[in-house]
Enzyme design. Structure first.
Site, short mmCIF file in Angstrom:
data_model
loop_
_atom_site.label_atom_id
_atom_site.label_comp_id
_atom_site.label_asym_id
_atom_site.label_seq_id
_atom_site.Cartn_x
_atom_site.Cartn_y
_atom_site.Cartn_z
N CYS B 87 0.83 -1.20 0.00
CA CYS B 87 0.00 0.00 0.00
C CYS B 87 0.87 1.26 0.00
O CYS B 87 1.53 1.55 -0.98
CB CYS B 87 -0.96 -0.04 1.19
SG CYS B 87 -2.30 1.15 1.06
N HIS B 196 -3.49 -5.70 1.32
CA HIS B 196 -2.75 -5.87 2.57
C HIS B 196 -2.66 -7.32 3.05
O HIS B 196 -3.48 -7.76 3.83
CB HIS B 196 -3.44 -5.06 3.68
CG HIS B 196 -3.27 -3.60 3.52
ND1 HIS B 196 -2.36 -2.88 4.25
CD2 HIS B 196 -3.90 -2.71 2.71
CE1 HIS B 196 -2.43 -1.60 3.90
NE2 HIS B 196 -3.37 -1.47 2.98
N GLU B 198 -0.75 -8.45 5.28
CA GLU B 198 -0.51 -8.54 6.73
C GLU B 198 -1.81 -8.53 7.53
O GLU B 198 -1.81 -8.88 8.71
CB GLU B 198 0.42 -7.41 7.19
CG GLU B 198 -0.23 -6.06 7.44
CD GLU B 198 -0.59 -5.30 6.16
OE1 GLU B 198 -0.54 -5.89 5.07
OE2 GLU B 198 -0.94 -4.11 6.27
#
Ligand SMILES: Nc1ncnc2c1ncn2[C@@H]1O[C@H](COP(=O)(O)OP(=O)(O)O)[C@@H](O)[C@H]1O
Ligand SMILES: [Mg+2]
Lengths: 95, 226, 749, 95
Positions: B87, B196, B198
């Site tokens: 990002c 994302h 994560e």
């Protein structure tokens, strides 16, 4: 076809976090001597037909009611002279 | 062998702690790195996490690019160290020109947060070895400046060289050209993507899927294989 | 240029002062003179006027809010109660949670983006000031009619502002409300809630003690934000330099706030502060007087050391500036260096502006001359208190007599189907994802549940799975019909939402949005609502930990519906046990818990189908709510239900449609014997929920409900790809999805 | 103290949804005859000292490396003439 430019800037008394972020970054990038930065918007409007007083008045109304938020922003409308060569010096009318 | 993954914090970085957690969940060691330090603390790989570094006030990633830590990252990336930009991290990587192209305001002009389906187009980069070519994964996407653009020549080159790593499936959430969600550099060690991973490493949390874990296990594979 | 010093004030007792322009009443001005034994200086007048405003002093609401303390239930979990920046609750395992909901209504009408953004910024600083890391936000919102042109200006701006600020701070938005009603046309309600987590030992309080301790102002520079009104003072004292225009609008800088959060948390970790206060409304006036008032000694401040954005500001203006993203800390002298070092690390400007004294006065100096010398308590805590007259409005009886149960009802199954579609697609019941998708719900990596679930839930501890859940609710239509019951219904609904997701409700925060307290009818609504809420909290055992009052939400003499918004916080030992709303598994049995009566007063049906508001709101039975909550929590803990959804506006059918769309599965519904299908589907009786029970658990679940005396009726099964009400109608999920999801984008995109 | 203005606009070939959103809204607001709108940024930099060629060169460097991302944006640097009265017509130098 003529181009009218509307510049919209935050009023001077209003906090401008964007301009500040730029200003604070400059010394770190090795650029000194810039004491203030303000960041605003620039609109380029292509107008069909002649840009006479009536057209300018209309655009000023667009700017006032729509492009700028006059609670926090000032604006400025001006005709951009035809520029064959943008590097050339050109005289401009400022409204 | 413990694999050390550096996670950079810029002022305004948001997902640094999440990324450290993801690194740990994958069984690696997370090493916090600070934007003012040139020292990369001998990490084996670096992640530039998501967020709004410097508020994204000029352009996403534009100010962070000039930080001391990035000088070292650029040097190491060119020397082959695996670098992942998620990002805002992807935006920083394009601003530094480690990756080509640029990121612009979403075509609908809104911030968008959604579960996003992606197709893994290249499972050979440092960060995608745990996936299979063509595999579909579903991970969160959340951004306002996520529209990937580059000129046609660059896009053709990326396609021809297999450097489009992820493509949006079902929905193109932001008007990215050719549905590009993530790309890599020529060497395949630097990867950037908008969604994302994560946030998708634990069941229950976020989307409730663990489709993002593969990024972090890939790096283990890569470093152990090497 | 004459500086209005103490000395000057003493020498010029008869100077005319603009107290009326500053919003003070004659008797209030006289009181200030009595307290000081002289006329106030301009700076003192500025401080008193802003601190004694309705917004800061709660002068109209105080006498009613007292009940929250007086009737507070016994509750071991409450660590810090009303009066601090936010209340703090013990959630076990050494963790404490702080949360609060606040309004930013008026600024959001003037400038929707910045008004809403700074609303989020303000509540986040409150939470931070308690010593906690902010972990989530929520945003209960009310707008005018969905199709009104001004709603198209206000709503997208508000949503972009909340998102722009919250997303940039890295706080997941886990829930809220969006309600449309013409009564909010000129008075949209923008309430914002923040939740923070800390360990017990990290709790910080807003007080200045320890003579010699330094007062440090840190964060943004002070500019002329939000001080339009005080310029009258500047123009009086600065006779030769006309003040430049002062903006009434505050602009938020979320990046600065993010730095402030990380910097402050690092300062807390090193235990460097003795007291701390955020700067919000009334800026430095508020922070210095509150810190000094709550502490043991006095305080001395050198106002000219405050870093400015605009060098032309007068001392009065500096005292009143509402520039955002600032905090004020009390620091022991030997910790100052480290404090400043951490600020430098985070690029946060920090300045020692004064110190705690062993006196009893708040003393403020401007280039060596004293301009303020006041007893701080008289500014901060001993402001005026009004016993405003209140009276039940004469229209209340007629409103209640206009019974919604007598409205024409659908005569055929086809008509019922049509009305159901109308209800689920009306702006108030339609999907809000066009809005909520503009908010980051994943950041921080601890979000377990977020919109459109019944409550937002975040994990607090990664090892044990401890988590907290929060839901906010409010129904102005119910409260208009009966403010006492309306407040309790808001409480009951939020309580039920928390329990439905599997968490045990612990405590509440509230935001009371009303019209003008000078109108006895409005004051009656306020008195009734606070009484209802206090009584309700006593019965449910959930103390009020803090909140906010927003008055004067009216245009001319037309007030908004009385709108108490209640936020309930609950705790769950292991988030793995959370109960989502989605019906995801075919074959699971659907049970309706609770009793259904004919209750259409204030209902979504009466609004969407008949544009009607009248009658009585649903009956409140808090004991029943408590029982229902216990059952829902046990069912979650023991794995007896796979999904649960509370019933509120739109009744059973609304809940079933939401759960089906969420889980992606249809449902076959059987109308139980002896109940009218229309009432069964659309009545809004409180104290109900629908649950999905795996067949293997049915017996155990039924037994539990039976043993504890909670009515539980099997009403169908999760099945197919339609919502099929047997003998009445069926609606394919695709059609429902289109109806439910297209409305808001259609109006706003 | 002099003011230098840096205008940054998206390159013409890059889609500008913000400009398009403005253009699409105009007819709805009753404004016809605007055939195209582009939205960009305007920076106002306050420069300490004289704005000579060296200073301008430095600012052009700031613009090129920092204020604009030349992968997607064009920029233009010019000195803003002193304006006693911003409503007055003023001649401007364009770089
Ligand atoms: N402004 C908002 N911000 C975030 N979430 C919202 C907002 N408005 C509604 N929601 C979420 O949408 C869902 C449905 O809202 P609502 O119908 O008001 O729920 P309920 O009736 O259960 O209280 C809930 O999860 C709620 O938290
Ligand atoms: Mg609910």
């Amino acid at each position: 076809m003529a181009r009218v430019v509307v510049d919209v800037m935050l009023k001077p008394e209003i906090l401008d976090p964007q301009g500040q972020a730029v200003q604070r970054a400059l010394p770190r990038l090795g650029f000194e001597g810039i004491s203030d930065v303000r960041q605003g918007k620039r609109f380029e409007l292509e107008v069909e037909g002649p840009v006479d007083d009536a057209a300018l008045a209309r655009i000023r109304e667009i700017a006032e009611t729509f492009l700028a938020n006059t609670v926090i922003e000032d604006f400025d409308v001006r005709i951009e002279a035809d520029q064959a060569d943008s590097a050339a010096l050109a005289a401009k009318a400022e409204s | 062998m413990t694999v050390r993954v550096g996670v950079i914090t810029f002022p305004g970085t948001l997902d640094d702690r999440d990324t450290q957690r993801a690194v740990r969940v994958a069984g690696l060691e997370a090493v916090p790195l600070w934007h003012r330090d040139k020292d990369l603390k001998q990490v084996d790989a670096v992640v530039l996490p998501g967020g709004f570094s410097y508020g994204d006030y000029l352009r996403a990633g534009a100010i962070s690019r000039f930080s001391p830590v990035m000088e070292s990252v650029i040097g190491q990336a060119k020397a082959g160290m695996p670098v992942l930009g998620i990002c805002n991290g992807f935006q920083v990587l394009t601003e530094t020109h480690l990756l080509p192209g640029a990121m612009l305001r979403n075509n609908h002009l809104h911030f968008i947060c959604r579960d996003q389906k992606l197709r893994v187009e290249n499972a050979e980069t440092a960060w995608t070895r745990s996936y299979e070519q063509g595999q579909e994964i579903n991970i969160p996407l959340k951004n306002i400046d996520g529209r990937y653009v580059a000129d046609e020549r660059v896009l053709d080159e990326l396609e021809a060289e297999g450097r489009v790593v992820f493509r949006y499936r079902d929905v193109n959430p932001n008007g990215s050209l050719r549905d590009i969600a993530g790309i890599t550099n020529e060497a395949g060690n630097v990867v950037g993507l908008m969604p994302h991973p994560e946030h998708a490493v634990e069941p229950l949390i976020g989307t409730g899927r663990t489709d993002g874990l593969g990024f972090f296990t890939s790096i283990l594979k890569k470093l152990v294989d090497a | 240029m004459t500086l209005d010093t103490i000395k000057h004030a003493e020498q010029t007792p008869d100077v005319q002062q603009p107290w009326a322009e500053l919003g003070l009443k004659q008797d209030e001005y006289e009181r200030i003179r009595t307290i000081l034994g002289r006329r106030p200086t301009g700076a003192e007048l500025a401080m008193y006027s802003v601190m004694w405003s309705e917004h800061c002093s709660y002068k109209s609401s105080k006498v009613h809010l007292r009940q929250f303390g007086e009737k507070a239930p016994e509750n071991d979990a409450l660590l810090v109660g009303i009066g601090e920046n936010a209340g703090v609750v013990d959630v076990g395992q050494g963790y404490a949670v702080t949360f609060k909901v606040e309004s930013h209504n008026h600024p959001s009408y003037i400038e929707p983006y910045q008004g809403a953004a700074t609303g989020v910024g303000g509540i986040v600083r409150d939470i931070l000031a308690m010593g906690a890391r902010p972990v989530a936000v929520m945003d209960p919102l009310r707008f005018g009619a969905a199709d009104h042109p001004d709603t198209k200006r206000v709503l997208p701006g508000v949503v972009a502002g909340i998102g722009g600020y919250g997303n940039c701070l890295g706080l997941p938005n886990i829930g809220g409300e969006v309600v449309f009603d013409p009564c909010y046309q000129g008075n949209p309600l923008v309430n914002a809630l923040c939740v923070g987590v800390m360990k017990h030992e990290d709790i910080h309080l807003a007080k200045a003690s320890g003579a010699g301790n330094k007062v440090i102002l840190y964060g943004a520079r002070t500019g002329g934000d939000g001080i339009g009104g005080v310029s009258v003072l500047a123009s009086e004292t600065f006779d030769d330099t006309k003040p430049t225009k002062r903006p009434a609008v505050q602009v938020g800088d979320p990046f600065q706030e993010k730095l402030l959060i990380e910097c402050t948390l690092e300062i807390f970790r090193e235990k460097l502060v003795a007291g701390i206060q955020d700067l919000g409304g009334a800026g430095l006036s508020c922070a210095t007087s509150e810190l000094a008032s709550a502490g043991s000694g006095g305080m001395r401040v050198e106002l000219d050391t405050v870093p400015l954005r605009d060098a032309s500001l007068s001392p009065e203006e500096i005292l009143m500036s509402e520039s955002q993203e600032r905090m004020c800390a009390i620091v022991e002298p030997d910790k100052v260096a480290r404090f400043l070092e951490i600020c430098e690390k985070w690029d946060v400007i920090a300045t020692v502006i004064g110190e705690v004294t062993d006196g009893e006065r708040l003393e403020i100096f401007w280039h060596g001359e004293q301009i303020v010398d006041v007893p701080p308590r008289t500014v901060a805590h001993e402001g005026p208190v009004y016993e405003r007259p209140y009276a039940r409005p004469e229209w209340q009886d007629a409103l209640q007599a206009d019974d919604a149960n007598k409205l024409p009802r659908p005569a055929t199954p086809a008509e019922l189907r049509e009305q159901v579609l109308k209800v689920v697609s009306a702006p108030n019941q339609a999907s809000k994802s066009w809005i909520t998708d503009q908010y980051d719900r994943f950041v921080q990596g601890n979000t377990v549940l977020a919109q459109p679930e019944d409550s937002g839930m975040v994990r607090v501890d990664e090892e044990t799975g401890l988590g907290v859940a929060v839901a906010t609710d409010g129904n102005g239509r119910y409260a208009k019909l009966d403010p006492y019951a309306g407040a309790q219904l808001a409480l009951a609904e939020a309580y039920r939402n928390v329990a439905a997701s599997g968490a045990k409700p612990l405590a509440i925060s509230d935001c009371l949005n009303f019209g003008s307290p000078e109108d006895p009818a409005v004051m009656w609504q306020f008195a009734e609502a606070t009484r209802g809420l206090a009584d309700g909290c006593l019965t449910l055992g959930t103390p009020v930990t803090g909140g906010n009052v927003s008055l004067y939400n009216q245009t001319g003499d037309v007030a908004i519906h009385p709108t108490p918004v209640v936020a309930v916080l609950g705790v769950i030992d292991d988030v793995a046990r959370r109960t989502p709303i989605g019906f995801a598994d075919e074959g699971h049995l659907l049970y309706l818990l609770g009793d259904t009566d004919e209750e259409f007063g204030g209902s979504a049906w009466s609004q969407t189908v008949h544009d009607h508001l009248g009658g009585l709101p649903p009956k409140v039975d808090l004991e029943r709510e408590r029982l229902l909550a216990e059952i829902l929590i046990s069912a979650s803990r023991d794995g007896m239900v796979d999904a649960a959804h509370d019933l509120s506006d739109g009744g059973l059918i609304q809940a079933v449609v939401e759960s089906c769309l969420r889980g992606g599965k249809g449902a076959r519904i059987v109308v139980p014997d002896g109940i009218d299908p229309f009432v069964f589907l659309l009545s809004e009786s409180a104290g109900r929920a629908v649950v999905a029970v795996p067949r293997s658990e049915e017996l155990r679940f039924k037994d539990m409900c039976g043993a504890r005396g909670l009515p539980a009726v099997r009403i169908g099964v999760v099945d197919g790809d339609a919502v099929d009400v047997q003998g009445q109608f069926g609606i394919p999920l695709a059609e429902l999805r289109e109806a439910h999801e297209a409305t808001i984008p259609g109006l706003l995109a």
